[in-house]
Scaffold this motif. Sequence first.
Motif, mmCIF file in Angstrom:
data_model
loop_
_atom_site.group_PDB
_atom_site.id
_atom_site.type_symbol
_atom_site.label_atom_id
_atom_site.label_comp_id
_atom_site.label_asym_id
_atom_site.label_seq_id
_atom_site.Cartn_x
_atom_site.Cartn_y
_atom_site.Cartn_z
ATOM 1 N N SER A 1 0.495 -1.166 0.205
ATOM 2 C CA SER A 1 -0.046 -0.370 -0.250
ATOM 3 C C SER A 1 1.152 1.425 0.067
ATOM 4 C CB SER A 1 -0.849 0.161 0.904
ATOM 5 O OG SER A 1 -1.914 1.135 1.055
ATOM 6 N N SER B 1 -1.025 -0.570 -4.571
ATOM 7 C CA SER B 1 -2.015 -0.164 -4.360
ATOM 8 C C SER B 1 -2.135 1.484 -3.979
ATOM 9 C CB SER B 1 -3.061 -0.668 -3.243
ATOM 10 O OG SER B 1 -3.738 -2.112 -3.534
ATOM 11 N N GLY C 1 -2.702 4.274 -2.693
ATOM 12 C CA GLY C 1 -3.859 4.755 -1.245
ATOM 13 C C GLY C 1 -4.328 6.700 -1.932
ATOM 14 N N GLU D 1 -7.134 4.641 4.111
ATOM 15 C CA GLU D 1 -5.220 4.598 3.854
ATOM 16 C C GLU D 1 -4.590 4.739 4.405
ATOM 17 O OE1 GLU D 1 -7.148 2.676 -1.351
ATOM 18 O OE2 GLU D 1 -6.983 4.664 -0.385
ATOM 19 N N CYS E 1 1.208 -3.112 7.906
ATOM 20 C CA CYS E 1 0.367 -2.335 8.505
ATOM 21 C C CYS E 1 0.118 -3.877 9.578
ATOM 22 C CB CYS E 1 -1.831 -3.270 7.244
ATOM 23 S SG CYS E 1 -2.142 -4.661 6.809
ATOM 24 N N ASP F 1 -5.967 -3.238 10.331
ATOM 25 C CA ASP F 1 -6.116 -2.747 9.272
ATOM 26 C C ASP F 1 -6.018 -3.604 8.322
ATOM 27 O OD1 ASP F 1 -6.733 0.520 9.461
ATOM 28 O OD2 ASP F 1 -4.486 -0.206 10.412
ATOM 29 N N MET G 1 -8.733 -4.506 6.103
ATOM 30 C CA MET G 1 -8.480 -4.867 4.253
ATOM 31 C C MET G 1 -9.383 -5.950 3.685
ATOM 32 S SD MET G 1 -5.103 -3.410 3.905
ATOM 33 C CE MET G 1 -4.451 -2.377 4.629
#
Length: 200
Positions: free
Chosen positions: A45, A94, A96, A101, A122, A126, A130
């Motif tokens: 992320s 990804s 964010g 995010e 993470c 979180d 997700m």
Amino acid sequence: MNDLFSAAVKILEFCDQNGWQSCCVGGIAVQRWGEPRVTRNVDLSLLAGFGREQEFVDALLAEYRGRIADAGAFALRHWVVLLATAEGVPLDISLGALPFERLAVERASVYSFGHGLGLRTCSAEDLLVMKLFAGRPLDLRDAEGIALRNQSELDWEYVEEQRTPLAEAKEDFGILELLARLRVSWSLPKFAGGSAPARP
């Protein structure tokens, strides 16, 4: 260090060198917080925000090869950059921008996977959010492993707080009831109010 973890170290270092905030999610984070399983991708992320997407995509594609044709155009449409390392390890980056995010990346911490290998991943909360958001069978199995392994340490209030804005973003309010049903099936404590929150 196998190719997967080596690829994770390098992409995190690349982000750090560019002053970008990032953390591992997906299968690598599951190895920290859930029931370990085989994973072949590095899921990252990367906090890009709105309006600078092209800058991030161009820099990533200058460093790594795209895994599909027109990877840059695909990334701008779908907010995920599909890359591969020289060794062939897939990287799913990804981009964010949502408040959740941002929180997920800011709350990330380094975890030692042994043999001197530390990766920023993470948090358990979180990752659980997700997985519920993704909602595929594999994701829900991962969510169960995360919940059962960390149930006494999880900040359930935080998890519940994040569900509503994500449900609104996805326009799928079934997410609001999903966690309540799963907590019953996992034999975890009920919500403080005794039931799932009402739909907004």
